[in-house]
Design an enzyme around this catalytic site. Structure first.
Site, mmCIF file in Angstrom:
data_model
loop_
_atom_site.group_PDB
_atom_site.id
_atom_site.type_symbol
_atom_site.label_atom_id
_atom_site.label_comp_id
_atom_site.label_asym_id
_atom_site.label_seq_id
_atom_site.Cartn_x
_atom_site.Cartn_y
_atom_site.Cartn_z
ATOM 1 N N HIS A 121 39.553 31.520 37.913
ATOM 2 C CA HIS A 121 40.399 32.494 38.616
ATOM 3 C C HIS A 121 39.920 32.573 40.064
ATOM 4 O O HIS A 121 38.731 32.384 40.338
ATOM 5 C CB HIS A 121 40.197 33.848 37.921
ATOM 6 C CG HIS A 121 41.111 34.946 38.361
ATOM 7 N ND1 HIS A 121 40.905 35.665 39.519
ATOM 8 C CD2 HIS A 121 42.226 35.461 37.793
ATOM 9 C CE1 HIS A 121 41.856 36.577 39.631
ATOM 10 N NE2 HIS A 121 42.668 36.482 38.598
ATOM 11 N N ASP A 198 32.317 34.986 33.758
ATOM 12 C CA ASP A 198 33.453 35.870 34.007
ATOM 13 C C ASP A 198 34.102 36.165 32.657
ATOM 14 O O ASP A 198 34.811 35.324 32.094
ATOM 15 C CB ASP A 198 34.423 35.162 34.967
ATOM 16 C CG ASP A 198 35.737 35.910 35.120
ATOM 17 O OD1 ASP A 198 35.900 36.975 34.502
ATOM 18 O OD2 ASP A 198 36.602 35.418 35.860
ATOM 19 N N GLN A 201 38.692 37.874 30.304
ATOM 20 C CA GLN A 201 39.625 37.595 29.211
ATOM 21 C C GLN A 201 38.900 37.472 27.876
ATOM 22 O O GLN A 201 39.536 37.320 26.838
ATOM 23 C CB GLN A 201 40.405 36.299 29.493
ATOM 24 C CG GLN A 201 41.210 36.329 30.773
ATOM 25 C CD GLN A 201 42.335 37.349 30.744
ATOM 26 O OE1 GLN A 201 42.716 37.854 29.678
ATOM 27 N NE2 GLN A 201 42.864 37.687 31.899
ATOM 28 N N LYS A 224 41.721 45.298 31.385
ATOM 29 C CA LYS A 224 42.129 44.230 30.454
ATOM 30 C C LYS A 224 41.599 44.506 29.046
ATOM 31 O O LYS A 224 41.915 43.806 28.100
ATOM 32 C CB LYS A 224 41.643 42.880 30.959
ATOM 33 C CG LYS A 224 42.320 42.501 32.287
ATOM 34 C CD LYS A 224 41.872 41.183 32.805
ATOM 35 C CE LYS A 224 42.154 41.036 34.281
ATOM 36 N NZ LYS A 224 43.412 40.354 34.557
ATOM 37 N N CYS A 361 46.683 33.282 39.822
ATOM 38 C CA CYS A 361 45.453 33.299 40.632
ATOM 39 C C CYS A 361 44.530 32.143 40.261
ATOM 40 O O CYS A 361 43.305 32.317 40.169
ATOM 41 C CB CYS A 361 44.711 34.628 40.507
ATOM 42 S SG CYS A 361 45.672 36.027 41.034
HETATM 43 N N1 PMP Z 1 38.785 36.640 36.147
HETATM 44 C C1 PMP Z 1 39.749 36.423 35.248
HETATM 45 C C2 PMP Z 1 39.585 35.325 34.243
HETATM 46 C C3 PMP Z 1 40.888 37.228 35.249
HETATM 47 O O1 PMP Z 1 41.852 37.018 34.348
HETATM 48 C C4 PMP Z 1 41.012 38.250 36.227
HETATM 49 C C5 PMP Z 1 42.257 39.105 36.308
HETATM 50 N N2 PMP Z 1 43.444 38.386 36.192
HETATM 51 C C6 PMP Z 1 39.963 38.444 37.124
HETATM 52 C C7 PMP Z 1 38.870 37.626 37.044
HETATM 53 C C8 PMP Z 1 40.004 39.523 38.148
HETATM 54 O O2 PMP Z 1 40.025 40.775 37.548
HETATM 55 P P1 PMP Z 1 40.378 42.089 38.390
HETATM 56 O O3 PMP Z 1 41.644 41.763 39.144
HETATM 57 O O4 PMP Z 1 40.590 43.142 37.353
HETATM 58 O O5 PMP Z 1 39.226 42.365 39.283
#
Ligand code: PMP
Length: 403
Positions: A121, A198, A201, A224, A361
């Site tokens: 991401h 990270d 998910q 999430k 993203c």
């Molecule tokens: N890493 C992953 C794998 C994500 O799916 C996301 C959110 N789509 C993020 C980081 C970023 O999370 P946040 O926007 O809640 O800070």
């Protein structure tokens, strides 16, 4: 063709007041809907028990401080870390930026290297690029296997003593591929690198045990995990946090302030400048209670069955291209030949099926897959086979419309 069904659907949709009957919400990877328990915790936090934390001399504030710190303990227990290793942040993005600034900012020097993967991401790419640019470090990218997992054999071959940090997604937000994070951590440590996972998910979908993984940093977002937005977690090994300078300066994070010199509080307080998201922490605590009551093993089995049902049905439609491994965790990305993912999303919306369409993203991953965007269905505890069937019916309609 036999279509797999969930052995026993969780059947908890009634806990989610914002999911009306007949609406297939398949965008949980973006953000999860909130169970009543979480909404009630937030309502109570503002409507009954509200006060600041850590500073008040009156009973209400002392009680709120206890509740805020109980949330920290709940997080620690949830991922099997220690309480003083849990830093509350705004979300995974802030957690990664914190590590990039406070750890990498101190540890990285010119010539060092950071290892990321091709499926990350943007929030697990850009902060490292910024940190690397500041000192003249370089970034390497681990490729994916043919079935779209992070290729740990390739990673083993790439790792060198110059690698000071490895940062990888536990579960891909696009492909649902699950990383063998324990093996990744062992490989990183063999060359003396630290590893950040990270877990955005992963925490809503799998049991996570940071002690067993032996990772150095683990990050996730509350929203999430069926909790509120604006609250997230950085977990880090105590010795790493101890050695890190503060992230932001301000109230709460200090030991003593004079104009001549300020000394800082120990972790985790050192990294929580300013009044925190007090009620957010209470909401996150309730969310953890909620998923623990269901059980992460059950949630994982439930979502795996929904993914299997989806993949099996979509594989039967000629123009559909599926991405990611067969056993992806709760997330299915796909494309339909000749149809833009946004059109898929719009037509599905008319059929009351909410999916995500875009680059998620993860633009470098889109480039690797050779697409501008994908359509993505992602599942949560509230979904059932009927949501998969609505999705498949909607996709059949898309293929009819576009011939
Ligand atoms: N890493 C992953 C794998 C994500 O799916 C996301 C959110 N789509 C993020 C980081 C970023 O999370 P946040 O926007 O809640 O800070």
């Amino acid at each position: 063709m036999t279509v797999l069904t969930t052995a026993r659907p969780l059947d908890v949709v009634a806990d989610f007041p914002a999911i009306p009957e007949g609406w297939a919400y398949l965008d949980t990877a973006a953000t999860a809907q909130k169970p009543r328990l979480v909404i009630d915790a937030i309502t109570r936090g503002y409507g009954e028990t509200y006060a600041t934390v850590h500073r008040g001399v009156y009973q209400r504030s002392a009680d709120m401080t206890l509740a805020y710190e109980a949330a920290r303990r709940a997080v620690a227990r949830f991922i099997n870390g220690a309480e003083n290793e849990v830093v509350f942040v705004r979300g995974a993005t802030e957690a990664i930026n914190l590590v990039a600034q406070c750890w990498a900012g101190m540890q990285l020097k010119a010539g060092d290297r950071i290892l990321l993967s091709a499926l990350e991401h943007h929030s697990n790419i850009v902060p490292w690029q910024m940190a690397a640019e500041r000192v003249g470090a370089a970034i390497d990218v681990v490729p994916l296997t043919a079935d779209h997992r992070i290729d740990l054999d390739a990673m083993a071959a790439m790792l060198r003593p110059e690698h000071k940090l490895v940062a990888l997604g536990h579960v891909s937000n696009v492909l649902g591929s699950v990383l063998d994070a324990k093996r990744a951590a062992a490989l990183a440590h063999e060359v003396g690198a630290k590893i950040l996972i990270d877990g955005c998910q992963a925490v809503p979908r799998l049991p996570v045990d940071v002690a067993d993984l032996d990772c150095d940093f683990y990050v996730f977002s509350g929203h999430k995990l069926y909790g509120p937005t604006g609250i997230g977690v950085l977990w880090a090994k105590a010795d790493l946090l101890d050695a890190m300078p503060p992230y932001q300066g301000g109230g709460s994070m200090i030991d003593r302030v004079t104009f001549a010199k300020t000394t800082y509080a120990p972790p985790p307080t050192r990294f929580e400048a300013g009044t925190p998201h007090i009620v957010g922490a209470l909401g996150l605590h309730a969310a953890i209670d909620y998923v623990e009551a269901i059980g992460l093993d059950r949630i994982h089995a439930h979502e795996t069955a929904l993914v299997a049902r989806t993949r099996e049905a979509l594989a039967g439609i000629n123009s559909v291209r599926l991405f990611g491994p067969e056993d992806s965790a709760g997330i299915v990305s796909f494309a339909i030949q000749g149809v833009h993912p946004h059109d898929i999303g719009t037509i599905l919306d008319e059929a009351k099926v909410a999916i995500r369409a875009g680059h998620h993203c993860a633009q470098p991953l889109m480039e690797l897959l050779g697409v501008e965007a994908t359509a993505r269905a992602s599942f949560g505890v509230y979904n059932g086979p009927q949501d998969v069937d609505a999705l498949v019916k909607g996709i059949e309609r898309v293929t009819r419309i576009f011939g």
